[in-house]
Design an enzyme around this catalytic site. Sequence first.
Site, mmCIF file in Angstrom:
data_model
loop_
_atom_site.group_PDB
_atom_site.id
_atom_site.type_symbol
_atom_site.label_atom_id
_atom_site.label_comp_id
_atom_site.label_asym_id
_atom_site.label_seq_id
_atom_site.Cartn_x
_atom_site.Cartn_y
_atom_site.Cartn_z
ATOM 1 N N CYS A 108 67.029 -14.230 23.023
ATOM 2 C CA CYS A 108 67.245 -13.496 24.272
ATOM 3 C C CYS A 108 67.608 -12.029 24.041
ATOM 4 O O CYS A 108 66.994 -11.122 24.605
ATOM 5 C CB CYS A 108 68.282 -14.184 25.151
ATOM 6 S SG CYS A 108 69.977 -14.185 24.509
ATOM 7 N N HIS A 156 73.913 -15.152 27.054
ATOM 8 C CA HIS A 156 72.484 -15.045 27.343
ATOM 9 C C HIS A 156 72.241 -13.781 28.159
ATOM 10 O O HIS A 156 73.066 -13.391 28.984
ATOM 11 C CB HIS A 156 71.999 -16.267 28.128
ATOM 12 C CG HIS A 156 70.509 -16.343 28.263
ATOM 13 N ND1 HIS A 156 69.660 -16.506 27.193
ATOM 14 C CD2 HIS A 156 69.706 -16.242 29.356
ATOM 15 C CE1 HIS A 156 68.399 -16.518 27.628
ATOM 16 N NE2 HIS A 156 68.404 -16.354 28.945
ATOM 17 N N HIS A 168 63.062 -13.289 30.292
ATOM 18 C CA HIS A 168 63.995 -13.588 29.194
ATOM 19 C C HIS A 168 63.355 -14.540 28.194
ATOM 20 O O HIS A 168 62.368 -15.212 28.488
ATOM 21 C CB HIS A 168 65.298 -14.177 29.754
ATOM 22 C CG HIS A 168 65.131 -15.519 30.406
ATOM 23 N ND1 HIS A 168 65.862 -16.613 30.055
ATOM 24 C CD2 HIS A 168 64.302 -15.940 31.406
ATOM 25 C CE1 HIS A 168 65.515 -17.653 30.811
ATOM 26 N NE2 HIS A 168 64.574 -17.253 31.628
#
Length: 192
Positions: A108, A156, A168
């Site tokens: 990510c 994240h 993402h």
Amino acid sequence: MSPKPVSLRPALTRRAAVVAGSAAAAALFATVPAAPAAAPAAPPASPTVTVSTTVVPLAARSATITLDPQAVAAAAPAAARRSAMQKALGKIGSPYRYGATGPNAFDCSGLVTWAFKSSGKSLPRTSNAMSRVGSPVSKSALQPGDLVFFYKPVSHVGIYIGNGKVVHASSRKSPVKISDISRMPFNSARRV
């Protein structure tokens, strides 16, 4: 008696200055990002770009364009955010790999750092460190290119693309993709 000759020089001078100024303004506005699809009713908080032209004689064959330095400085980060968002969108379908920073596989934060670095902006390597740079943005004020962080503590990150969606690198089970922001526990957002 023959008609008196008419000079076209003043009209041509004005026309050349208008054409040169219009072309320069069009080139400048091509680099300014478009407003988000659902623009708020209130006037925008960011400064506007002002372009002024100076008329010069046709013989000089050029025009002078004066740009407001504050407007240019404000437009540069917005252009970098939009560019990073486009670069991340170009990686949809790329595989997820923990610790990968591209250009063929990403985790990510690797996707975000790669996209912004490719757009001329350096960011910290981890999602947690990224969550402390730039300016905080409320969920309701998100704009395309903003960083969106998830979970508590932050673990994240994705790039907001508008309409409640982020691009993402999600997990080993799925490639780089677009998801609804509501599918993960929202933590915070930053504008860099």
